[in-house]
Design a protein around this motif. Structure first.
Motif, PDB file in Angstrom:
ATOM      1  N   GLY A  62       0.838  -1.192   0.000  1.00 11.51           N
ATOM      2  CA  GLY A  62       0.000   0.000   0.000  1.00 11.51           C
ATOM      3  C   GLY A  62       0.870   1.237   0.000  1.00 11.51           C
ATOM      4  O   GLY A  62       2.009   1.208  -0.453  1.00 11.51           O
ATOM      5  N   GLN A  63       0.333   2.326   0.529  1.00  9.56           N
ATOM      6  CA  GLN A  63       1.066   3.578   0.621  1.00  9.56           C
ATOM      7  C   GLN A  63       1.139   4.025   2.066  1.00  9.56           C
ATOM      8  O   GLN A  63       0.278   3.694   2.878  1.00  9.56           O
ATOM      9  N   VAL A  64       2.166   4.778   2.384  1.00 17.11           N
ATOM     10  CA  VAL A  64       2.388   5.254   3.746  1.00 17.11           C
ATOM     11  C   VAL A  64       1.245   6.168   4.167  1.00 17.11           C
ATOM     12  O   VAL A  64       0.877   7.084   3.439  1.00 17.11           O
ATOM     13  N   SER A  65       0.659   5.885   5.342  1.00 16.69           N
ATOM     14  CA  SER A  65      -0.407   6.740   5.856  1.00 16.69           C
ATOM     15  C   SER A  65       0.062   7.630   6.996  1.00 16.69           C
ATOM     16  O   SER A  65      -0.522   8.678   7.249  1.00 16.69           O
ATOM     17  N   ASP A  66       1.132   7.207   7.683  1.00 18.73           N
ATOM     18  CA  ASP A  66       1.573   7.953   8.855  1.00 18.73           C
ATOM     19  C   ASP A  66       3.023   7.618   9.159  1.00 18.73           C
ATOM     20  O   ASP A  66       3.551   6.613   8.669  1.00 18.73           O
ATOM     21  N   LEU A  67       3.644   8.446   9.979  1.00 19.87           N
ATOM     22  CA  LEU A  67       4.997   8.215  10.462  1.00 19.87           C
ATOM     23  C   LEU A  67       4.966   8.225  11.983  1.00 19.87           C
ATOM     24  O   LEU A  67       4.217   8.993  12.583  1.00 19.87           O
TER      25      LEU A  67
END
Length: 90
Positions: free
Chosen positions: A21-26
């Protein structure tokens, strides 16, 4: 690099070649001023609204390469979490 730069990149597990998927948070370490991990939501949610809402938390040390279009990661030590941060059994 900005978080918005991360959010446009696909996250790929180099162990099995799977797109996560894609990064949603750090997750940040504010005392040391660095990124601890990236958070990628799983495909179990319907447009981010319905479902169990689990996330893959990938420690920064597991990031192999950040490219122009993808983030390559190694998932040997990754944990799955529910939205309420309860660890899931693997």
């Amino acid at each position: 690099m900005k978080i918005s730069d991360f959010q446009t990149k696909d996250v790929i597990n180099i162990v099995d070649g799977k797109r996560l998927g894609q990064v949603s948070d750090l997750e940040l370490d504010l005392r040391q001023g660095r990124i601890d991990s990236i958070v990628v939501p799983t495909d179990s949610r319907f447009f981010g609204l319905f479902g169990s809402g689990t996330e893959v938390v990938i420690p920064w040390r597991n990031i192999v390469k950040i490219g122009a279009d993808v983030v390559l990661v190694r998932l040997d030590e990754t944990k799955l979490y529910k939205q309420d941060d309860e660890p899931l059994a693997r």
